[in-house]
Design an enzyme around this catalytic site. Sequence first.
Site, PDB file in Angstrom:
ATOM      1  N   SER A   1      42.158  49.257  45.683  1.00  0.00           N
ATOM      2  CA  SER A   1      42.091  50.064  47.390  1.00  0.00           C
ATOM      3  C   SER A   1      41.068  49.826  47.747  1.00  0.00           C
ATOM      4  CB  SER A   1      42.640  51.753  46.426  1.00  0.00           C
ATOM      5  OG  SER A   1      42.808  51.803  48.044  1.00  0.00           O
TER       6      SER A   1
ATOM      7  N   ARG B   1      46.064  43.164  47.638  1.00  0.00           N
ATOM      8  CA  ARG B   1      47.116  43.496  47.028  1.00  0.00           C
ATOM      9  C   ARG B   1      48.002  44.051  48.764  1.00  0.00           C
ATOM     10  NH1 ARG B   1      51.160  45.478  45.156  1.00  0.00           N
ATOM     11  NH2 ARG B   1      51.345  47.329  44.116  1.00  0.00           N
TER      12      ARG B   1
ATOM     13  N   THR C   1      47.268  57.194  48.985  1.00  0.00           N
ATOM     14  CA  THR C   1      46.333  57.819  47.266  1.00  0.00           C
ATOM     15  C   THR C   1      46.953  59.267  47.544  1.00  0.00           C
ATOM     16  OG1 THR C   1      45.287  55.772  47.328  1.00  0.00           O
ATOM     17  CG2 THR C   1      44.246  58.124  46.272  1.00  0.00           C
TER      18      THR C   1
ATOM     19  N   CYS D   1      49.316  33.546  50.789  1.00  0.00           N
ATOM     20  CA  CYS D   1      48.989  33.535  49.718  1.00  0.00           C
ATOM     21  C   CYS D   1      47.594  33.632  49.643  1.00  0.00           C
ATOM     22  CB  CYS D   1      49.446  32.827  48.039  1.00  0.00           C
ATOM     23  SG  CYS D   1      48.710  33.105  46.892  1.00  0.00           S
TER      24      CYS D   1
ATOM     25  N   CYS E   1      48.179  34.492  39.614  1.00  0.00           N
ATOM     26  CA  CYS E   1      48.544  35.393  40.872  1.00  0.00           C
ATOM     27  C   CYS E   1      47.922  36.549  40.795  1.00  0.00           C
ATOM     28  CB  CYS E   1      49.861  35.232  40.492  1.00  0.00           C
ATOM     29  SG  CYS E   1      50.626  36.498  41.462  1.00  0.00           S
TER      30      CYS E   1
ATOM     31  N   CYS F   1      49.672  40.435  43.528  1.00  0.00           N
ATOM     32  CA  CYS F   1      49.547  41.396  45.814  1.00  0.00           C
ATOM     33  C   CYS F   1      50.855  41.445  45.920  1.00  0.00           C
ATOM     34  CB  CYS F   1      49.161  40.944  46.272  1.00  0.00           C
ATOM     35  SG  CYS F   1      49.959  39.554  47.552  1.00  0.00           S
TER      36      CYS F   1
ATOM     37  N   CYS G   1      54.186  37.074  48.838  1.00  0.00           N
ATOM     38  CA  CYS G   1      55.277  35.812  48.527  1.00  0.00           C
ATOM     39  C   CYS G   1      56.335  36.854  48.434  1.00  0.00           C
ATOM     40  CB  CYS G   1      55.023  35.187  47.510  1.00  0.00           C
ATOM     41  SG  CYS G   1      54.733  35.760  45.697  1.00  0.00           S
TER      42      CYS G   1
END
Length: 537
Positions: free
Chosen positions: A58, A302, A338, A483, A506, A509, A512
């Site tokens: 975050s 993310r 959040t 990506c 990977c 996130c 894709c």
Amino acid sequence: MSEPLQRDVMECDVVIVGAGPAGLSAAIRLAQLGQEAGQPLTVIVVEKGAEVGAHILSGAVLEPRALNELLPDWKERGAPLHTPVATDEFRLLLGSSSLRLPTPPQMKNHGNYIISLGNLCRWLASQAEALGVQIFPGFPAAQAIIADGAVKGVITGDFGVDKKGDHKAGFQPGIELRAKHTLFAEGCRGSLSQQLMQAFDLRKECDPQTYALGIKELWEIDPALHTPGKVSHTVGWPLPSDTYGGSFLYHMENHQLAVGFVVGLDYSNPHLDPYQEFQKFKTHPSIAPVFAGGRRISYGARALNEGGVQSLPTLSFPGGSLIGCAAGLLNVPKIKGTHTAMKSGMLAAEAVFANTPETYPEALKNSWVWEELYAARNIRPAFHKGLWAGMLYAALDTYILRGKAPWTFRNHADHTQLKEASGCPKPDYPKPDGVVTFSRMDSVFLSATNHEENQPCHLTLKDPAVPVDINLPLYNAPEQRYCPAGVYEIVEEAGAARLQINAQNCVHCKTCDIKDPTQNIVWVPPEGGGGPNYPNM
Ligand SMILES: Cc1cc2nc3c(=O)[nH]c(=O)nc-3n(C[C@H](O)[C@H](O)[C@H](O)COP(=O)(O)OP(=O)(O)OC[C@H]3O[C@@H](n4cnc5c(N)ncnc54)[C@H](O)[C@@H]3O)c2cc1C
Ligand code: SF4
């Protein structure tokens, strides 16, 4: 015919999928209510990361409203909120200069804290466990159990399956976790949440969800350049004005600086590369000096939701509810989700504890979460017309209309927005200097991502021909650029192009799954514990 798998079965009152702020707040609230009523519930939380916090990324500036309600004595309990926000700054970056703008009210952070959300989750997990909640890290929920038109729990992923789908030595089938109610708290673009939206037709009355990709680095900077509690945001350069996005720089504790870049995934130029835009941003003359003498210590990415209330699906269905960013509760102008994720978890927990889970959506509508999301609903879609129109409308909406406009702008699905590559300009991305800017592979190394190599690829293609037959000729294979972990590569083999998927890189996130123009890529959870190992992102 192969025998059906014999799975262990565990029964409990509530299963929660995902140990992020939404899931852990729900778990704590359920345990608190159980204690108060002298009727403790069995609550199980499953988390796909190797430990709680490993997959959490975050900014983060925390608005502590929900935390104050959940654990009012968080200070005495040692919550990791060490850096109160001291100053806010909002700037427009132009080619080589920058212009300080008035900080919009939504971006004023007085009373908020700069935190590591991963560390807050680790602490929330300790609070939940002290109340009797069972947390299983390293256990992804791979499938929802649906029977008689209702969710009855989840099945965790199998361990020890090889690339071809055969069982390896030490194979362990996933466990059936059967529950009276299941809370899905998987965060943005949750894989089971996506399946449930289809199975229960939860999106039939809302706009498509829209997203952004957030890429972040953590730096240790020269103490002389560090201003604890300073929060800066920028818009503008290097993004073209038709692409939504901007940066954040948060001066945290221990001379650390969280720097990140967010790009709206409705961008239309398939040549655009969010990772390279971020690297370029750091070279701006008003930004680069802060990195002098510093050291980059972590990297990750993310997706985040941007759809707002008009894109919220039906939140409750037989046997289950969606909470937090799995539902899409982020407040875009605040760039905060959040506090809303935590509050939604608490409200869902209260509804479940009262044996009326179906009342959760109404409770959310009557809460401060709805009030702030409703007021913010038109700001992000106003940027569909570009940066200047968006900023103008945002000012009008904030200062004159005050979120009470009698209209609601609509959203469109991000994957429909790419134009054909042949008609789009190619941005210029300089080579990394290894000091302020870095190659994608150097960055992936810092995410500490790791996957067992001999397992089925968790980036599944509905049709393996599409990447080369459609994505390559029409969009110049955009998965190679969107990506942030270099997972997708077009390689030449015997004179023919082929998509190579480096799944072990990977960072989960979910971009894709969102941005592939033909929606051909489906992200599914890999074997438990695989993925990034973020320290304090
Ligand atoms: C770059 C960036 C900057 C941001 N900045 C801020 C900020 O400054 N302030 C703020 O308030 N918000 C910010 N946000 C938004 C905030 O991070 C989210 O709103 C918040 O994390 C949502 O919480 P959640 O619990 O719903 O989901 P998440 O935090 O995403 O947690 C979900 C958890 O579920 C786990 N999980 C997912 N699927 C499964 C599965 N199938 N099985 C088991 N486990 C699973 C994941 O590993 C993860 O641990 C930012 C987001 C990004 C990406
Ligand atoms: S493969 Fe997909 S989910 Fe994984 S890092 Fe790349 S874009 Fe993100």
